[in-house]
Design an enzyme around this catalytic site. Structure first.
Site, short mmCIF file in Angstrom:
data_model
loop_
_atom_site.label_atom_id
_atom_site.label_comp_id
_atom_site.label_asym_id
_atom_site.label_seq_id
_atom_site.Cartn_x
_atom_site.Cartn_y
_atom_site.Cartn_z
N LYS A 274 0.23 3.74 -2.77
CA LYS A 274 -0.79 4.78 -2.76
C LYS A 274 -0.21 6.18 -2.65
O LYS A 274 -0.89 7.17 -2.97
CB LYS A 274 -1.79 4.50 -1.64
CG LYS A 274 -2.64 3.26 -1.94
CD LYS A 274 -3.37 2.71 -0.73
CE LYS A 274 -4.10 1.41 -1.13
NZ LYS A 274 -4.52 0.61 0.01
N SER B 13 -6.39 4.23 3.60
CA SER B 13 -5.73 3.26 2.73
C SER B 13 -6.76 2.47 1.93
O SER B 13 -6.59 1.27 1.65
CB SER B 13 -4.85 2.30 3.54
OG SER B 13 -3.91 1.65 2.70
N SER C 6 0.80 -1.24 0.00
CA SER C 6 0.00 0.00 0.00
C SER C 6 0.82 1.28 0.00
O SER C 6 0.26 2.37 -0.14
CB SER C 6 -0.95 0.01 1.20
OG SER C 6 -2.05 -0.82 0.97
N LYS D 106 3.13 6.61 4.92
CA LYS D 106 2.23 5.52 4.52
C LYS D 106 2.78 4.16 4.92
O LYS D 106 3.98 3.90 4.79
CB LYS D 106 2.03 5.57 2.99
CG LYS D 106 0.91 4.68 2.47
CD LYS D 106 -0.45 5.23 2.86
CE LYS D 106 -1.57 4.25 2.52
NZ LYS D 106 -1.58 3.08 3.46
#
Length: 383
Positions: free
Chosen positions: A60, A122, A57, A223
């Site tokens: 992202k 997320s 993730s 993140k």
């Protein structure tokens, strides 16, 4: 041609950077790790940091960066609305069992709401809605992500989706993730602040920010990521006393291990690593031998400042050497490049800067050459 004898004056300059001998060069259980100094873009520490890896993730960050860039270019507005497709709901909503914003088919969130869903929650559904609504398909959007990454110098990036969900060949290096975080801070500070928000709600569904560094001094992003294939990863950034450092770790075995190691790496980023500049005037280099010159030696100096980054302990055992481009032969003009000064620290690639002549050295005449040749013969150096 290398001169390997100690460069005493240069080492005297480097002693200003020395840390106590008790300091140790760090290691980490992460499979990939990077510490970046944001002001300079210098990588202070890297463990397989240039190797492409599965970002999960952390992908992202690029999804959001592309949307920020399109808004800056006037291609989108934060108030634009996109419709949630059944595909986005199925692959990224509650039915998927993955990280979600909680969207349902035919919802029409704004791009600003979707970005909050991407950055804080997320949400895979939010990513897919953005990709489909902007580029027509997630594949087309991912190609645009990759193109923009390459345009910005993130050459390791190869994005196959907008979410970071597993796909063979979907990779980016830890160093490029750190640079992506730096780009976000530098290019879009007004949006970067969203990464520090503690939670976000879409209708009745609230999701806390998963970043375990938030609440630690100066930490404000960015993140987390996790897949079975990649382990637990995190890109984190913090600013303290006007200095910003970014860390990336990946391949941790548990969420708790990720949190602990991320906090440790961030602490080390500020306490154990330094970035120093050696000015040309602070370094006295040994004169270099000149063949067939009216003077046998020529003074040399650094042509430009040297920026040296690394663990404080590594400066104690820094190795320096002068590497000549070739054997110096007269005539030599003041300002001519004659070689380079190379400084090597443990755990870092060698750093080098050009060396220039500080005086003219004219060529000797015919009789001078004859005498030089005879002297060489007598001394046994005539070949």
């Amino acid at each position: 041609m290398k001169r390997r004898s100690p460069i005493l004056a240069a080492m005297c300059a480097l002693t200003l950077l020395v840390a106590p001998a008790t300091a140790q060069i760090i290691d980490t259980p992460a499979t990939h790790a990077v510490i970046l100094d944001n002001a300079t873009g210098e990588v202070l520490y890297s463990k397989d940091g240039a190797e492409p890896m599965i970002p999960a993730s952390m992908t992202k960050m690029m999804t959001a960066y592309l949307v920020f860039d399109m808004i800056k270019r006037g291609e989108l507005k934060m108030t634009d609305r996109l419709t949630v497709s059944a595909d986005a709901w199925r692959r990224g909503g509650f039915p998927s069992g993955t990280s979600t914003m909680g969207l349902v088919p035919k919802d029409t969130p704004t791009i600003e709401e979707l970005l909050h869903g991407v950055i804080i929650m997320s949400g895979n559904d939010a990513c897919i809605v953005l990709a489909e609504g902007i580029s027509g398909s997630e594949e087309a959007f991912a190609r645009r992500m990759t193109d923009l990454a390459h345009e910005k110098g993130l050459k390791s990036a190869n994005f196959l989706n907008s979410t970071g969900l597993e796909a063979v060949g979907h990779v980016i290096s830890a160093e490029d993730l750190a640079l992506l975080a730096k780009m976000t801070v530098d290019d879009f500070p007004e949006y970067y602040k969203w990464y520090s928000l503690p939670s976000y709600s879409w209708r009745e569904y609230t999701q806390p920010n998963r970043n375990p560094l938030l609440g630690i001094e100066g930490a404000d992003g960015v993140k987390t990521g996790h897949l079975e294939a990649s382990g637990y990863g995190l890109t984190g950034s913090a600013e303290r006393d006007g200095v910003r450092r970014t860390i990336v770790i990946n391949g941790m075995e548990t969420m708790a291990a990720r949190a602990s190691e991320a906090e440790r790496m961030l602490r080390l980023a500020f306490q154990s690593f330094e970035l120093k500049t050696i000015a040309p005037e602070s370094v006295s280099l040994p004169e270099q031998k000149v063949w067939l010159g009216q003077q046998g030696l020529v003074p040399v100096s650094l042509a430009e400042p040297m920026l040296i980054a690394g663990h404080k302990a590594a400066f104690e055992n820094a190795k320096t050497e002068i590497v000549l481009d070739k054997a110096l032969e007269a005539p030599v003009k003041k300002g001519d490049r004659v070689g380079r000064l190379v400084v090597t620290l443990e755990g870092r690639a060698p750093v080098e800067a050009p060396i220039i002549a500080e005086a003219d050295v004219n060529k000797i005449g015919f009789f001078g050459k004859a005498i030089a040749g005879l002297s060489a013969l007598i001394s046994g150096n005539g070949g």
